[in-house]
Design a protein around this motif. Structure first.
Motif, PDB file in Angstrom:
ATOM      1  N   MET A   1      21.548   7.278  56.023  1.00 26.71           N
ATOM      2  CA  MET A   1      20.916   8.593  56.133  1.00 26.71           C
ATOM      3  C   MET A   1      21.991   9.631  56.450  1.00 26.71           C
ATOM      4  SD  MET A   1      17.816   9.781  58.667  1.00 26.71           S
ATOM      5  CE  MET A   1      17.170  11.452  58.639  1.00 26.71           C
ATOM      6  N   ILE A   2      21.980  10.721  55.688  1.00 26.75           N
ATOM      7  CA  ILE A   2      22.886  11.851  55.923  1.00 26.75           C
ATOM      8  C   ILE A   2      22.018  13.069  56.223  1.00 26.75           C
ATOM      9  CG2 ILE A   2      24.768  13.252  55.005  1.00 26.75           C
ATOM     10  CD1 ILE A   2      25.504  10.338  55.223  1.00 26.75           C
ATOM     11  N   VAL A   3      22.273  13.728  57.344  1.00 22.61           N
ATOM     12  CA  VAL A   3      21.559  14.960  57.697  1.00 22.61           C
ATOM     13  C   VAL A   3      22.502  16.133  57.508  1.00 22.61           C
ATOM     14  CG1 VAL A   3      20.307  16.214  59.475  1.00 22.61           C
ATOM     15  CG2 VAL A   3      20.115  13.731  59.349  1.00 22.61           C
TER      16      VAL A   3
ATOM     17  N   GLU B   1      24.879  14.923  60.892  1.00 21.27           N
ATOM     18  CA  GLU B   1      24.699  13.584  61.461  1.00 21.27           C
ATOM     19  C   GLU B   1      24.604  12.573  60.325  1.00 21.27           C
ATOM     20  OE1 GLU B   1      24.835  12.410  64.470  1.00 21.27           O
ATOM     21  OE2 GLU B   1      25.043  14.358  65.469  1.00 21.27           O
ATOM     22  N   SER B   2      24.844  11.299  60.642  1.00 18.47           N
ATOM     23  CA  SER B   2      24.731  10.253  59.628  1.00 18.47           C
ATOM     24  C   SER B   2      24.310   8.946  60.281  1.00 18.47           C
ATOM     25  CB  SER B   2      26.054  10.073  58.886  1.00 18.47           C
ATOM     26  OG  SER B   2      27.086   9.690  59.783  1.00 18.47           O
ATOM     27  N   TYR B   3      23.783   8.026  59.448  1.00 18.85           N
ATOM     28  CA  TYR B   3      23.366   6.701  59.903  1.00 18.85           C
ATOM     29  C   TYR B   3      23.760   5.693  58.823  1.00 18.85           C
ATOM     30  CZ  TYR B   3      20.336   2.664  60.643  1.00 18.85           C
ATOM     31  OH  TYR B   3      19.858   1.391  60.801  1.00 18.85           O
ATOM     32  N   GLY B   4      24.187   4.506  59.256  1.00 17.73           N
ATOM     33  CA  GLY B   4      24.511   3.446  58.318  1.00 17.73           C
ATOM     34  C   GLY B   4      25.942   3.456  57.835  1.00 17.73           C
ATOM     35  N   LEU B   5      26.770   4.387  58.341  1.00 16.59           N
ATOM     36  CA  LEU B   5      28.176   4.441  57.972  1.00 16.59           C
ATOM     37  C   LEU B   5      29.023   3.955  59.139  1.00 16.59           C
ATOM     38  CD1 LEU B   5      28.314   7.978  56.299  1.00 16.59           C
ATOM     39  CD2 LEU B   5      27.918   5.778  55.174  1.00 16.59           C
TER      40      LEU B   5
ATOM     41  N   ALA C   1      31.840   8.137  59.390  1.00 13.53           N
ATOM     42  CA  ALA C   1      30.945   9.165  59.923  1.00 13.53           C
ATOM     43  C   ALA C   1      31.739  10.333  60.504  1.00 13.53           C
ATOM     44  CB  ALA C   1      30.032   8.568  60.987  1.00 13.53           C
ATOM     45  N   ALA C   2      32.805  10.031  61.237  1.00 20.18           N
ATOM     46  CA  ALA C   2      33.643  11.090  61.809  1.00 20.18           C
ATOM     47  C   ALA C   2      34.374  11.860  60.711  1.00 20.18           C
ATOM     48  CB  ALA C   2      34.651  10.479  62.787  1.00 20.18           C
ATOM     49  N   GLN C   3      34.718  11.159  59.631  1.00 26.49           N
ATOM     50  CA  GLN C   3      35.463  11.766  58.541  1.00 26.49           C
ATOM     51  C   GLN C   3      34.629  12.800  57.786  1.00 26.49           C
ATOM     52  OE1 GLN C   3      36.717   8.954  55.590  1.00 26.49           O
ATOM     53  NE2 GLN C   3      38.159  10.358  54.622  1.00 26.49           N
ATOM     54  N   ILE C   4      33.349  12.490  57.570  1.00 22.80           N
ATOM     55  CA  ILE C   4      32.518  13.400  56.761  1.00 22.80           C
ATOM     56  C   ILE C   4      31.822  14.471  57.592  1.00 22.80           C
ATOM     57  CG2 ILE C   4      32.112  11.563  55.078  1.00 22.80           C
ATOM     58  CD1 ILE C   4      29.232  11.396  56.184  1.00 22.80           C
TER      59      ILE C   4
ATOM     60  N   ALA D   1      29.197  10.379  46.258  1.00 22.19           N
ATOM     61  CA  ALA D   1      28.745   8.988  46.308  1.00 22.19           C
ATOM     62  C   ALA D   1      29.743   8.119  47.068  1.00 22.19           C
ATOM     63  CB  ALA D   1      28.548   8.462  44.889  1.00 22.19           C
ATOM     64  N   GLU D   2      31.014   8.396  46.875  1.00 22.75           N
ATOM     65  CA  GLU D   2      32.050   7.614  47.563  1.00 22.75           C
ATOM     66  C   GLU D   2      32.055   7.935  49.057  1.00 22.75           C
ATOM     67  OE1 GLU D   2      35.567   6.361  49.377  1.00 22.75           O
ATOM     68  OE2 GLU D   2      35.201   8.498  49.025  1.00 22.75           O
ATOM     69  N   GLN D   3      31.894   9.216  49.405  1.00 24.95           N
ATOM     70  CA  GLN D   3      31.892   9.617  50.822  1.00 24.95           C
ATOM     71  C   GLN D   3      30.685   9.049  51.558  1.00 24.95           C
ATOM     72  OE1 GLN D   3      32.095  13.862  51.240  1.00 24.95           O
ATOM     73  NE2 GLN D   3      34.176  14.022  50.458  1.00 24.95           N
ATOM     74  N   TRP D   4      29.510   9.139  50.913  1.00 21.55           N
ATOM     75  CA  TRP D   4      28.271   8.727  51.571  1.00 21.55           C
ATOM     76  C   TRP D   4      27.946   7.249  51.353  1.00 21.55           C
ATOM     77  CZ3 TRP D   4      24.505  13.349  50.171  1.00 21.55           C
ATOM     78  CH2 TRP D   4      25.005  14.528  50.763  1.00 21.55           C
ATOM     79  N   GLN D   5      28.708   6.606  50.474  1.00 25.15           N
ATOM     80  CA  GLN D   5      28.519   5.182  50.181  1.00 25.15           C
ATOM     81  C   GLN D   5      27.118   4.895  49.636  1.00 25.15           C
ATOM     82  OE1 GLN D   5      29.614   3.056  53.770  1.00 25.15           O
ATOM     83  NE2 GLN D   5      31.789   3.442  53.478  1.00 25.15           N
ATOM     84  N   MET D   6      26.669   5.750  48.748  1.00 20.92           N
ATOM     85  CA  MET D   6      25.397   5.529  48.043  1.00 20.92           C
ATOM     86  C   MET D   6      25.480   6.245  46.704  1.00 20.92           C
ATOM     87  SD  MET D   6      22.722   8.031  50.154  1.00 20.92           S
ATOM     88  CE  MET D   6      23.282   7.956  51.852  1.00 20.92           C
ATOM     89  N   SER D   7      25.056   5.573  45.652  1.00 14.38           N
ATOM     90  CA  SER D   7      25.121   6.175  44.317  1.00 14.38           C
ATOM     91  C   SER D   7      23.947   7.108  44.068  1.00 14.38           C
ATOM     92  CB  SER D   7      25.167   5.090  43.244  1.00 14.38           C
ATOM     93  OG  SER D   7      24.009   4.255  43.347  1.00 14.38           O
TER      94      SER D   7
END
Length: 503
Positions: free
Chosen positions: A134-136, A150-154, A159-162, A194-200
């Motif tokens: 999840m990316i907020v 905020e993010s979840y699952g990374l 998470a700190a990078q993005i 997609a690469e940053q968030w690790q989801m296509s």
């Protein structure tokens, strides 16, 4: 209509066929090749088709009209039971959704920090809805982009990078109108994202409040999103948007309260710079009033004790309002007073303002300017020597014939040109005469139709009370202005100084 079931479903009426082999329009059921007779009734509740009930027999002529009646009665009961079961399931689903949203509201309702709200939502949503990542995103008004909050699952490193990185809303919603929808939309992410968030792919759900985009959820959901999950996600998004707005309003309220407190202190300081009371001068009666339009003002007045019992009288108006005008007012007041009281305190009025202009321009470095009327009262000679730096000319009312004169001399405001030359005049004050110094907050006071109070009304108010004390004249002017403007809000600072020679 290639089967009895299809025909019944379309027409909504029961069919009894005791020899289906003679009905070529109906195809045989491959799973029941021995079917010879069929009885089919619709399952309807409140006019809505819920299904079809079919009975088959391997013998022709198996069904009678009584069988049809019994099956229709049974069909009605089955339809009613189905309807109740569906309603119960729907109520259960709504209750579950409501319960989850109540938990979310309870968890974030008491939070007043946007960061804490987003952290809580990011922790709860995966548990309640089933989300892998999840990316907020939060809308940044300065950068005009969505920023990762905020993010979840990374991983912690990712998470700190993005966090804090901007993302254009058009990357997720190329069609701008879709941004303001309330349903989640599956979007294919661009390669870098997609690469940053690790989801296509991501399920994107905008956070919209009062027609404005304030953020977005981007979710990696492993399986198709059913109606219940859509309701949950839409509800959580709405709860989050409301909580963010409440937190921002609370922050603005606290910020405003702090600012009001500071402005209150500023007003106290400003008021302390003004005279505590008019000076007591033999043969003269003096009164003054100062009313800021806001908590702090750009108007000021002063009484300056000079040599040989002379008095300097100053009324000035900074060409602005609020805090900038208040700061500039303090600067101008301090400079003029210091020059008038300095070693060369025998400076004439025009020399005081000309020197003040030089210092203001060298120190201020701003586009603001100040208009000022400065006069020196000589009680022994009953004269008023004055100069004017672009200010409203005071009014002089003669006691004997009620004549109103304007104490006009040409002059330019202070803080505009580096070198100025101001004219100077002297007027004799006869017994009973009075001079009214004022700022444009008096003459430019407006009524509900945006009409101006003006010089004529000011003159009339003065004449109504010019035989009375200086304070009575001030009070009469104020009451006339208040009656004129009615319930209109005061838009400009107002200052009045009345100098009256006693009869």
């Amino acid at each position: 209509e290639t089967s009895l079931i299809g025909a019944v479903a379309k027409r909504g009426k029961a069919l009894l066929v005791n020899d289906v082999t003679r009905e070529p329009m109906y195809a045989f059921d491959p799973a029941a090749p021995n079917t010879a007779a069929e009885l089919v009734v619709p399952l309807k509740a409140e006019g809505k088709l819920l299904g079809v009930l079919e009975v088959q027999s391997d013998k022709t002529g198996s069904f009678s009209p009584t069988d049809l009646y019994v099956m229709q009665t049974l069909g009605d009961q089955v339809a009613l039971a189905l309807q109740q079961a569906q309603l119960f399931a729907s109520v259960q689903q709504e209750a579950y959704v409501s319960n989850v949203l109540l938990q979310v509201a309870d968890a974030i309702g008491s939070l007043t920090d946007v960061g804490e709200i987003l952290q809580t939502v990011t922790r709860l949503t995966p548990l309640l809805v089933g989300v892998q990542r999840m990316i907020v995103l939060l809308w940044d008004y300065e950068r005009e982009a969505l920023v990762t909050a905020e993010s979840y699952g990374l991983s912690q490193e990712r998470a700190a990078q993005i966090k804090g990185t901007p993302t254009a809303a058009s990357l997720l919603f190329p069609d701008e109108d879709e941004i303001y929808g309330t349903s989640p939309k599956e979007v294919t992410l661009p390669e870098p994202l997609a690469e940053q968030w690790q989801m296509s792919k991501a399920l994107a759900l905008p956070l919209v409040l009062r027609g404005a985009l304030i953020g977005m959820f981007c979710l990696d959901v492993p399986q198709p999103v059913d109606a219940r999950r859509q309701s949950l996600l839409a509800g959580i998004a709405n709860q989050t948007a409301l909580a963010i707005e409440a937190a921002q309003l609370e922050y603005e309220r606290d910020k405003r309260a702090g600012l009001d407190q500071e402005l209150g202190i500023g007003r106290s300081i400003q008021a302390a710079l003004l005279p505590d009371a008019p000076p007591v001068i033999g043969g003269f009666d003096i009164a003054a009033v100062w009313r800021p339009a806001r908590q702090v003002a750009g108007d000021f007045y002063d009484f300056i004790p000079l040599l040989e019992n002379h008095w300097g009288l100053i009324v000035a108006d900074v060409a602005d309002k609020g805090v900038p005008a208040a700061i500039y007012m303090t600067l101008a007041r301090t400079i003029i007073r210091a020059i008038a009281l300095g070693k060369a305190s025998r400076r004439t009025p025009h020399q005081v303002l000309e020197r003040a202009n030089e210092i203001i321009l060298s120190d201020a470095r701003t586009d603001l300017f100040v208009t000022a009327f400065y006069a020196v009262l000589d009680p022994s000679q009953n004269t008023l020597c004055y100069t004017n730096a672009g200010h409203n000319p005071p009014l002089l009312v003669r006691y004997e014939d009620h004549r109103v004169e304007r104490l006009y001399v040409p002059g330019i405001a202070l803080g505009v040109l580096s070198t100025i030359e101001l004219a100077e005049q002297t007027v004799d004050l006869q017994p009973g005469d009075l001079a009214v110094l004022y700022t444009d907050g008096v003459t430019e006071a407006t009524d509900a139709d945006y009409g101006l109070f003006g010089i004529e009304r000011l003159s009339g108010a003065i004449l109504d009370a010019h035989h009375n004390s200086a304070q009575a004249v001030v009070d009469r002017i104020l009451s006339a202005v208040e009656a004129f403007v009615g319930r209109q809000e005061q838009t400009d600072d107002l200052t009045i100084v009345v100098v009256r020679r006693l009869p």
